[in-house]
Design an enzyme around this catalytic site. Structure first.
Site, short mmCIF file in Angstrom:
data_model
loop_
_atom_site.label_atom_id
_atom_site.label_comp_id
_atom_site.label_asym_id
_atom_site.label_seq_id
_atom_site.Cartn_x
_atom_site.Cartn_y
_atom_site.Cartn_z
N ARG A 78 0.85 -1.19 0.00
CA ARG A 78 0.00 0.00 0.00
C ARG A 78 0.88 1.24 0.00
NH1 ARG A 78 -2.50 2.93 4.84
NH2 ARG A 78 -3.92 4.36 3.83
N HIS A 122 -2.86 10.91 1.08
CA HIS A 122 -2.31 10.65 2.42
C HIS A 122 -1.71 11.97 2.92
CE1 HIS A 122 -0.80 7.21 5.16
NE2 HIS A 122 -0.45 8.34 5.77
N GLU A 167 -7.18 8.26 6.60
CA GLU A 167 -7.43 8.91 7.89
C GLU A 167 -7.87 10.36 7.77
OE1 GLU A 167 -4.15 8.31 10.56
OE2 GLU A 167 -4.31 6.15 10.45
N ASN A 296 -7.35 1.50 10.16
CA ASN A 296 -6.00 1.69 10.71
C ASN A 296 -6.13 1.69 12.22
OD1 ASN A 296 -5.46 2.17 8.03
ND2 ASN A 296 -4.84 4.31 8.29
N TYR A 298 -3.96 1.59 16.07
CA TYR A 298 -2.72 1.60 16.86
C TYR A 298 -2.97 1.36 18.35
CZ TYR A 298 -0.44 3.11 12.62
OH TYR A 298 0.05 3.14 11.33
N GLU A 373 -3.45 -0.30 8.20
CA GLU A 373 -2.25 0.08 8.96
C GLU A 373 -2.35 -0.51 10.36
OE1 GLU A 373 -1.33 4.27 9.38
OE2 GLU A 373 -1.66 4.60 7.24
N GLU A 427 8.13 10.47 10.35
CA GLU A 427 6.91 10.30 11.14
C GLU A 427 6.31 11.68 11.46
OE1 GLU A 427 4.84 7.94 11.75
OE2 GLU A 427 3.70 9.02 13.25
#
Ligand code: PNW
Length: 472
Positions: A78, A122, A167, A296, A298, A373, A427
């Site tokens: 991806r 993105h 997102e 996604n 986390y 993700e 990041e």
């Protein structure tokens, strides 16, 4: 011996990246600045003033990177397209040299038997569109639909899996609310307008893709839907949880999956916005049939009611800003979730991933799901022999993939998993200090070294079964 954790044969084992985080080459082949170029070059916005000018130089090293993916046995990759490589001003005709990079990348992937999954957006809005008002302006959604058409026509013959937005919560609320992401604006009303126009962009973009591409291709969106938990079942805490669930999730999945915003969202945000920019017909435009949903995940989110949350940075893991990304939610308190944490300070909780998958399984019955993700940042360092051991990441992946497997057993239709991320990369506001890669990048030489987690993941991808965590 614990039971082996085995996946269906067709399960896709992938890894994910995004354009600004890895490509570099920001001034090549006609590319112009996006909001992330501007933001990262603005003093004080990113850790150490770091930016993506070179990033991990994937634009020049994509062949080696694809070879690495093949070595790791990946079935899918991806990536995202940089809008300002394709349309430098965010409008008008396409720059073929920009599109050619993605044609070469996709051909290389296909030649290695790796399925490309293309994300159109993105977070890297062309700066010219931000100068014209950015996502709070309706026109940005119309521009996105044109961009989608261009990329759909150019790559629809060879890319089958499409994702409109990554997102949108981050784009709207970190970009225009708390300001920790580009373009760094801190205006609660603008953040809700941005959310609506991102929804509209998704709907118009989906229609444009359908018209531009072969019918066999699939279209999805990737949401970072939050798993919102409350400290108690007290009605005030449950109400706080509902509020955050609307602002994190319902604001996007409501219109996209059901064609309506939650009524409770309108009520809760009435002090900030009147929603007059939601025009007649918008919800139909947004509510397009989808072929899949990307999730996604986390870490979960834990909230309670508060008379008034203390001023200053919040404990919600969304970055340091004295502006909240949660409009009209000053009476909600965010709490640190229990358990061990990764380098991001995010607690490790695979039960949240299971919960998330089961929630969308009941919310959108029959819609195939992908984990687009999931992964963890750790302070990885090579040993004297140059090897990178990251047992914590292996444990993280094992835990979360096991949660995916449990969800499949419980009836969820999860078709694949994309590890975030293939490579250590930029990041965002944290710069290069947070390493999410399965592959280590030496930032002085840009040399790539697969970490032990990459070898572990490769074995899982090859066998369809999770190797034990002790394997390095
Ligand atoms: C996602 N939050 O970012 C992005 O899609 C990736 O580009 C990024 O590298 C990855 O996750 C790791 O951070 C997020 O504050 C950033 O809730 C912030 C949040 C969530 C996701």
């Amino acid at each position: 011996m614990p039971e082996p954790v085995t996946f269906p044969p067709a399960f896709l084992w992938g890894a994910a990246t995004s354009a600004y985080q890895i490509e570099g080459a920001v001034r090549e082949d006609g590319r112009t600045p996006s909001i992330w170029d501007t933001f990262s070059h603005t003093p004080g916005k990113t850790a150490g003033g770091e930016h993506g000018d070179i990033a991990v130089d994937h634009y020049h090293r994509y062949r080696d990177d694809v070879a690495l993916m093949a070595e790791l046995g990946l079935g899918a990759y991806r990536f995202s397209v940089s809008w300002s490589r394709v349309q430098p001003t965010g409008r008008g005709p396409a720059v073929q040299r920009g599109l050619d990079f993605y044609r070469r990348l996709v051909d290389e992937l296909l030649a290695h038997g790796i399925k490309p999954a293309l994300t159109l957006y993105h977070w890297d809005l062309p700066q010219e569109l931000e100068d014209a008002g950015g996502w709070p302006e309706r026109d940005t959604a119309l521009r996105f639909a044109e961009y989608a058409q261009i990329v759909g026509e150019a790559l629809g013959d060879r890319v089958e899996q499409w994702i409109t937005l990554n997102e949108p919560w981050c784009s709207a609320f970190l970009g225009y609310g708390s300001g920790v992401h580009a373009p760094g604006r801190t205006d609660a009303a603008a953040s809700l307008k941005a959310a609506h126009h991102l929804n509209l962009a998704h709907g118009l973009g989906t229609s444009a893709l359908r018209a531009a591409m072969p019918a066999r291709n699939t279209i999805a969106v990737s949401l970072n839907s939050s798993v919102v938990r409350t400290v108690s079942q007290d009605p005030a805490d449950l109400a706080a949880g509902q509020r955050i669930d609307d602002l994190a999730n319902g604001v996007f999945h409501g219109p996209m999956l059901s064609g309506a915003y939650p009524e409770t969202l309108f009520e809760a945000t009435s002090s900030v916005t009147d929603w007059s920019y939601v025009l007649d017909g918008d919800l139909e435009l947004i509510h397009q049939p989808l072929d899949a949903l990307g999730l996604n995940y986390y870490t979960p989110t834990l909230v309670s009611a508060a008379e008034s949350a203390p001023a200053g940075p919040r404990a919600d893991g969304h970055g340091a800003s004295s502006y909240s990304p949660w409009p009209a939610a000053d009476d909600v308190m965010f709490h640190q979730t229990p358990g061990e944490r990764t380098e991001m300070g995010w607690s490790i909780d695979p039960t949240g991933l299971h919960e998330l998958i089961m929630r969308y399984t009941s919310l959108a019955p029959g819609l195939p799901l992908y984990i687009t993700e999931n992964g963890a940042a750790y302070d990885d360092k090579p040993d004297p022999e140059g090897r990178v051991h990251d047992p914590e990441r292996i444990a993280y992946l094992h835990g979360h993939l096991s949660a995916v497997r449990r969800a499949i057993t419980d009836g969820a239709d999860v078709r694949g998993y994309y590890l975030w991320s293939l490579l250590d990369n930029f990041e965002w506001a944290y710069g290069y200090g947070k390493r999410f890669g399965a592959v280590y990048v030496d930032y002085s030489t840009l040399a790539r070294t697969p970490k032990s987690s990459a070898h572990w993941y490769a074995q899982a991808a090859r066998s369809g079964e999770l190797p034990p965590v002790s394997t390095e």
